[in-house]
Design a protein around this motif. Sequence first.
Motif, PDB file in Angstrom:
ATOM      1  N   ALA A  62      79.388 -17.039  37.967  1.00  0.00           N
ATOM      2  CA  ALA A  62      79.166 -16.774  36.542  1.00  0.00           C
ATOM      3  C   ALA A  62      77.725 -17.083  36.139  1.00  0.00           C
ATOM      4  O   ALA A  62      77.243 -16.607  35.118  1.00  0.00           O
ATOM      5  N   PHE A  63      77.019 -17.892  36.954  1.00  0.00           N
ATOM      6  CA  PHE A  63      75.640 -18.248  36.625  1.00  0.00           C
ATOM      7  C   PHE A  63      74.666 -17.282  37.299  1.00  0.00           C
ATOM      8  O   PHE A  63      74.907 -16.805  38.403  1.00  0.00           O
ATOM      9  N   SER A  64      73.565 -17.025  36.621  1.00  0.00           N
ATOM     10  CA  SER A  64      72.536 -16.166  37.203  1.00  0.00           C
ATOM     11  C   SER A  64      71.183 -16.845  37.101  1.00  0.00           C
ATOM     12  O   SER A  64      70.839 -17.407  36.063  1.00  0.00           O
ATOM     13  N   LEU A  65      70.427 -16.798  38.183  1.00  0.00           N
ATOM     14  CA  LEU A  65      69.076 -17.368  38.158  1.00  0.00           C
ATOM     15  C   LEU A  65      68.041 -16.296  37.824  1.00  0.00           C
ATOM     16  O   LEU A  65      66.865 -16.573  37.717  1.00  0.00           O
ATOM     17  N   LYS A  66      68.526 -15.058  37.698  1.00  0.00           N
ATOM     18  CA  LYS A  66      67.605 -13.964  37.374  1.00  0.00           C
ATOM     19  C   LYS A  66      67.877 -13.500  35.945  1.00  0.00           C
ATOM     20  O   LYS A  66      69.033 -13.451  35.522  1.00  0.00           O
ATOM     21  N   PRO A  67      66.812 -13.099  35.226  1.00  0.00           N
ATOM     22  CA  PRO A  67      67.021 -12.617  33.860  1.00  0.00           C
ATOM     23  C   PRO A  67      67.930 -11.392  33.861  1.00  0.00           C
ATOM     24  O   PRO A  67      67.824 -10.549  34.746  1.00  0.00           O
ATOM     25  N   LYS A  68      68.816 -11.334  32.899  1.00  0.00           N
ATOM     26  CA  LYS A  68      69.690 -10.175  32.752  1.00  0.00           C
ATOM     27  C   LYS A  68      69.100  -9.244  31.701  1.00  0.00           C
ATOM     28  O   LYS A  68      68.266  -9.647  30.890  1.00  0.00           O
ATOM     29  N   GLY A  69      69.563  -7.993  31.715  1.00  0.00           N
ATOM     30  CA  GLY A  69      69.071  -7.025  30.748  1.00  0.00           C
ATOM     31  C   GLY A  69      69.591  -7.312  29.350  1.00  0.00           C
ATOM     32  O   GLY A  69      70.538  -8.073  29.168  1.00  0.00           O
ATOM     33  N   LYS A  70      68.942  -6.670  28.371  1.00  0.00           N
ATOM     34  CA  LYS A  70      69.381  -6.804  26.986  1.00  0.00           C
ATOM     35  C   LYS A  70      70.834  -6.315  26.859  1.00  0.00           C
ATOM     36  O   LYS A  70      71.605  -6.838  26.063  1.00  0.00           O
ATOM     37  N   HIS A  71      71.187  -5.327  27.671  1.00  0.00           N
ATOM     38  CA  HIS A  71      72.558  -4.808  27.690  1.00  0.00           C
ATOM     39  C   HIS A  71      73.151  -5.040  29.078  1.00  0.00           C
ATOM     40  O   HIS A  71      72.946  -4.230  29.984  1.00  0.00           O
ATOM     41  N   PRO A  72      73.869  -6.140  29.271  1.00  0.00           N
ATOM     42  CA  PRO A  72      74.475  -6.369  30.578  1.00  0.00           C
ATOM     43  C   PRO A  72      75.689  -5.459  30.787  1.00  0.00           C
ATOM     44  O   PRO A  72      76.603  -5.467  29.965  1.00  0.00           O
ATOM     45  N   VAL A  73      75.644  -4.654  31.842  1.00  0.00           N
ATOM     46  CA  VAL A  73      76.738  -3.729  32.145  1.00  0.00           C
ATOM     47  C   VAL A  73      77.583  -4.332  33.254  1.00  0.00           C
ATOM     48  O   VAL A  73      77.073  -4.656  34.329  1.00  0.00           O
ATOM     49  N   HIS A  74      78.871  -4.518  32.976  1.00  0.00           N
ATOM     50  CA  HIS A  74      79.794  -5.059  33.974  1.00  0.00           C
ATOM     51  C   HIS A  74      80.832  -3.994  34.301  1.00  0.00           C
ATOM     52  O   HIS A  74      81.622  -3.613  33.441  1.00  0.00           O
ATOM     53  N   VAL A  75      80.795  -3.529  35.533  1.00  0.00           N
ATOM     54  CA  VAL A  75      81.778  -2.546  35.978  1.00  0.00           C
ATOM     55  C   VAL A  75      82.889  -3.294  36.706  1.00  0.00           C
ATOM     56  O   VAL A  75      82.636  -4.005  37.676  1.00  0.00           O
ATOM     57  N   CYS A  76      84.103  -3.140  36.203  1.00  0.00           N
ATOM     58  CA  CYS A  76      85.231  -3.865  36.797  1.00  0.00           C
ATOM     59  C   CYS A  76      85.660  -3.197  38.101  1.00  0.00           C
ATOM     60  O   CYS A  76      85.905  -1.993  38.132  1.00  0.00           O
ATOM     61  N   LEU A  77      85.723  -3.983  39.154  1.00  0.00           N
ATOM     62  CA  LEU A  77      86.214  -3.479  40.443  1.00  0.00           C
ATOM     63  C   LEU A  77      87.526  -4.172  40.819  1.00  0.00           C
ATOM     64  O   LEU A  77      87.885  -4.255  41.986  1.00  0.00           O
ATOM     65  N   ARG A 116      85.252  -8.754  38.658  1.00  0.00           N
ATOM     66  CA  ARG A 116      86.694  -8.633  38.906  1.00  0.00           C
ATOM     67  C   ARG A 116      87.401  -8.587  37.561  1.00  0.00           C
ATOM     68  O   ARG A 116      86.813  -8.946  36.544  1.00  0.00           O
ATOM     69  N   CYS A 117      88.626  -8.204  37.549  1.00  0.00           N
ATOM     70  CA  CYS A 117      89.425  -7.945  36.342  1.00  0.00           C
ATOM     71  C   CYS A 117      88.902  -8.590  35.046  1.00  0.00           C
ATOM     72  O   CYS A 117      88.726  -9.800  34.971  1.00  0.00           O
ATOM     73  N   VAL A 118      88.654  -7.739  34.068  1.00  0.00           N
ATOM     74  CA  VAL A 118      88.208  -8.243  32.769  1.00  0.00           C
ATOM     75  C   VAL A 118      89.374  -8.309  31.779  1.00  0.00           C
ATOM     76  O   VAL A 118      89.183  -8.522  30.587  1.00  0.00           O
ATOM     77  N   GLY A 119      90.595  -8.100  32.277  1.00  0.00           N
ATOM     78  CA  GLY A 119      91.790  -8.307  31.466  1.00  0.00           C
ATOM     79  C   GLY A 119      92.226  -7.121  30.619  1.00  0.00           C
ATOM     80  O   GLY A 119      93.002  -7.293  29.689  1.00  0.00           O
ATOM     81  N   CYS A 120      91.706  -5.932  30.910  1.00  0.00           N
ATOM     82  CA  CYS A 120      92.114  -4.738  30.150  1.00  0.00           C
ATOM     83  C   CYS A 120      92.613  -3.679  31.126  1.00  0.00           C
ATOM     84  O   CYS A 120      92.226  -2.513  31.027  1.00  0.00           O
ATOM     85  N   CYS A 121      93.460  -4.079  32.062  1.00  0.00           N
ATOM     86  CA  CYS A 121      93.871  -3.185  33.158  1.00  0.00           C
ATOM     87  C   CYS A 121      94.487  -1.883  32.659  1.00  0.00           C
ATOM     88  O   CYS A 121      94.376  -0.856  33.316  1.00  0.00           O
ATOM     89  N   GLY A 122      95.152  -1.917  31.492  1.00  0.00           N
ATOM     90  CA  GLY A 122      95.766  -0.714  30.943  1.00  0.00           C
ATOM     91  C   GLY A 122      94.744   0.358  30.616  1.00  0.00           C
ATOM     92  O   GLY A 122      95.081   1.525  30.454  1.00  0.00           O
ATOM     93  N   LEU A 123      93.478  -0.049  30.500  1.00  0.00           N
ATOM     94  CA  LEU A 123      92.402   0.896  30.157  1.00  0.00           C
ATOM     95  C   LEU A 123      91.595   1.310  31.387  1.00  0.00           C
ATOM     96  O   LEU A 123      90.557   1.933  31.274  1.00  0.00           O
ATOM     97  N   ALA A 124      92.068   0.927  32.561  1.00  0.00           N
ATOM     98  CA  ALA A 124      91.297   1.157  33.796  1.00  0.00           C
ATOM     99  C   ALA A 124      90.929   2.628  33.979  1.00  0.00           C
ATOM    100  O   ALA A 124      91.740   3.494  33.649  1.00  0.00           O
ATOM    101  N   PRO A 125      89.756   2.884  34.555  1.00  0.00           N
ATOM    102  CA  PRO A 125      88.706   1.930  34.919  1.00  0.00           C
ATOM    103  C   PRO A 125      87.890   1.482  33.699  1.00  0.00           C
ATOM    104  O   PRO A 125      87.607   2.272  32.816  1.00  0.00           O
ATOM    105  N   VAL A 126      87.531   0.213  33.723  1.00  0.00           N
ATOM    106  CA  VAL A 126      86.900  -0.427  32.573  1.00  0.00           C
ATOM    107  C   VAL A 126      85.452  -0.815  32.864  1.00  0.00           C
ATOM    108  O   VAL A 126      85.136  -1.296  33.948  1.00  0.00           O
ATOM    109  N   VAL A 127      84.612  -0.595  31.853  1.00  0.00           N
ATOM    110  CA  VAL A 127      83.223  -1.042  31.910  1.00  0.00           C
ATOM    111  C   VAL A 127      82.965  -1.849  30.654  1.00  0.00           C
ATOM    112  O   VAL A 127      83.356  -1.437  29.559  1.00  0.00           O
ATOM    113  N   GLN A 128      82.325  -2.995  30.811  1.00  0.00           N
ATOM    114  CA  GLN A 128      82.000  -3.819  29.657  1.00  0.00           C
ATOM    115  C   GLN A 128      80.484  -3.846  29.504  1.00  0.00           C
ATOM    116  O   GLN A 128      79.766  -4.126  30.468  1.00  0.00           O
TER     117      GLN A 128
END
Length: 151
Positions: A62-77, A116-128
Amino acid sequence: MNQGKVTEILTKYQADESALIAILQDIQEEYSYLPKSVLVQVSKELNVPLSRVLSLATFFKAFSLKPKGKHPVHVCLGTACHVRGAQRVLEKFERELGIKSGETSADQEFSLDAVRCVGCCGLAPVVQVGEEVHGKITQTKVAGVIKKYKQ
Ligand code: FES
């Protein structure tokens, strides 16, 4: 870096070494990553070896040592998303953004990560993207999602 903000977080936890993970979580929330200079400050103020702070910061995904973008895109796999083509969605994001999973775009606008699972499996595939969830994403919808966040 705003050192006052870090001091504020440390004060909240009464500079208690046992709260180190919670402290790192708050710092990550504030900066969207863990800047090295801030970790040095935490190490000094808690009187904990920097090596211990760094080992915690690198141990938890959950921790990152590198700067993240203004819009972090998380693709659920996660499983539900994976069986509905999430890997192809991730690859489409990589092509559209010109970065690989785990990287941040040169203009710092987007970062891309597989999660990994972002808790919206009914909407799969999900991107946050940030706090916003996009469900039933296909490769053809990827450009539209990105466009929504581009300046
Ligand atoms: S597996 Fe993707 S949201 Fe649950």
